[in-house]
Design a protein around this motif. Structure first.
Motif, PDB file in Angstrom:
ATOM      1  N   LEU A  78       2.696   6.350   5.519  1.00 47.29           N
ATOM      2  CA  LEU A  78       2.093   7.506   4.863  1.00 47.29           C
ATOM      3  C   LEU A  78       0.696   7.227   4.316  1.00 47.29           C
ATOM      4  O   LEU A  78      -0.133   8.128   4.233  1.00 47.29           O
ATOM      5  CB  LEU A  78       2.986   7.966   3.699  1.00 47.29           C
ATOM      6  CG  LEU A  78       4.465   8.212   4.006  1.00 47.29           C
ATOM      7  CD1 LEU A  78       5.214   8.521   2.721  1.00 47.29           C
ATOM      8  CD2 LEU A  78       4.615   9.339   5.009  1.00 47.29           C
ATOM      9  N   GLY A  79       0.446   5.990   3.894  1.00 50.65           N
ATOM     10  CA  GLY A  79      -0.832   5.649   3.286  1.00 50.65           C
ATOM     11  C   GLY A  79      -0.828   4.216   2.805  1.00 50.65           C
ATOM     12  O   GLY A  79       0.022   3.411   3.196  1.00 50.65           O
ATOM     13  N   ASP A  80      -1.782   3.897   1.946  1.00 48.75           N
ATOM     14  CA  ASP A  80      -1.866   2.549   1.388  1.00 48.75           C
ATOM     15  C   ASP A  80      -0.832   2.401   0.273  1.00 48.75           C
ATOM     16  O   ASP A  80      -0.796   3.215  -0.652  1.00 48.75           O
ATOM     17  CB  ASP A  80      -3.272   2.292   0.836  1.00 48.75           C
ATOM     18  CG  ASP A  80      -4.322   2.295   1.936  1.00 48.75           C
ATOM     19  OD1 ASP A  80      -3.991   1.878   3.065  1.00 48.75           O
ATOM     20  OD2 ASP A  80      -5.456   2.733   1.668  1.00 48.75           O
ATOM     21  N   VAL A  81      -0.047   1.345   0.362  1.00 48.04           N
ATOM     22  CA  VAL A  81       1.078   1.163  -0.555  1.00 48.04           C
ATOM     23  C   VAL A  81       0.701   0.238  -1.704  1.00 48.04           C
ATOM     24  O   VAL A  81       0.189  -0.865  -1.490  1.00 48.04           O
ATOM     25  CB  VAL A  81       2.306   0.585   0.186  1.00 48.04           C
ATOM     26  CG1 VAL A  81       3.465   0.370  -0.783  1.00 48.04           C
ATOM     27  CG2 VAL A  81       2.726   1.517   1.314  1.00 48.04           C
ATOM     28  N   VAL A  82       0.974   0.718  -2.915  1.00 55.95           N
ATOM     29  CA  VAL A  82       0.881  -0.119  -4.108  1.00 55.95           C
ATOM     30  C   VAL A  82       2.305  -0.420  -4.553  1.00 55.95           C
ATOM     31  O   VAL A  82       3.055   0.492  -4.914  1.00 55.95           O
ATOM     32  CB  VAL A  82       0.111   0.578  -5.242  1.00 55.95           C
ATOM     33  CG1 VAL A  82       0.067  -0.320  -6.479  1.00 55.95           C
ATOM     34  CG2 VAL A  82      -1.290   0.955  -4.801  1.00 55.95           C
TER      35      VAL A  82
END
Length: 241
Positions: free
Chosen positions: A36-40
């Protein structure tokens, strides 16, 4: 989740994905979020040593790992943890320019941290999520509803509690490309006093009920007792036991 626009020219801004990692069982959230996107990867711990689960998250595709550290987390309940996680998510959003955020938590049937974080952030929350993907200007979320799968469409921000597959082992040949970022309560504008009273609500395991099985003198007496309780057929007079 809010209703998404139908204008095909508008595309959803790449969201920030925050994966709440309680322990290694939650590591599949990193793989879900990476689509989905950049994971934190975000966690709270009672010490300042970089947590092994967060280091593992970095090797599995998380772009950042953030650990809120304080000894108080050794003795407080889930609401104190959820309050801290919510403050940490706000802190991260402010630092990154307030992107749309999707918070991923593990759903183990009775998980309470995810809903509590959603409540403190005033965000919609969905449980029993089996799949999520970005489709141009919205999210598509599949969740279990009784015996069927419900598909929902909407836009971030949102908190999703995901039903997770079993953790698959990965090769640990290379070290993570980045390190775990440590945050203290002060950076989140939280004081220990805010969390201290939550110690009173942490469940404490009590003493187990002592086992006292009844011992009968013979097999015949056992059979008679079971027959009297209706769980064993009565013996016929003069017949075999």
């Amino acid at each position: 989740m809010s209703e998404a626009t139908t204008n095909p020219r508008i595309e959803l801004t790449r969201p920030m994905i925050v994966a709440l990692l309680e322990d290694a069982r939650d590591l599949p959230l990193v793989s879900i979020g990476a689509r989905l996107g950049d994971v934190v990867a975000l966690s709270v711990r009672d010490n300042a040593s970089p947590d092994a689960t967060l280091l593992d998250a970095l090797t599995r595709g998380a772009s950042r790992a953030v650990q809120v550290s304080d000894p108080i987390f050794d003795s407080v309940d889930y609401l104190a943890v959820a309050h801290t996680l919510a403050c940490a998510i706000r802190h991260l959003c402010e630092r990154l320019g307030a992107p749309p955020v999707v918070v991923l938590a593990g759903d183990r049937g009775r998980g309470a941290v995810g809903p509590a974080v959603a409540e403190r952030l005033s965000l919609p929350h969905l449980g029993a999520v089996y799949g999520v993907e970005v489709a141009r200007d919205h999210l598509l979320v599949d969740r279990q509803l009784g015996s069927s799968i419900q598909r929902l469409r909407g836009t971030p921000p949102v908190v999703l509690a995901c039903v997770l597959p079993a953790l698959t082992p990965t090769a640990r040949a290379s070290a993570p490309s980045s390190t775990v970022e440590l945050l203290e309560l002060e950076a989140l504008h939280i004081t220990q006093q805010e969390l201290l009273h939550r110690r009173r609500f942490r469940p404490e395991p009590g003493a187990a009920v002592a086992s006292a099985p009844r011992v009968l003198a013979s097999v015949d007496r056992l059979a008679d007792r079971l027959a009297r309780d209706g769980v064993w057929p009565k013996r016929k007079a003069g017949g075999p036991g």
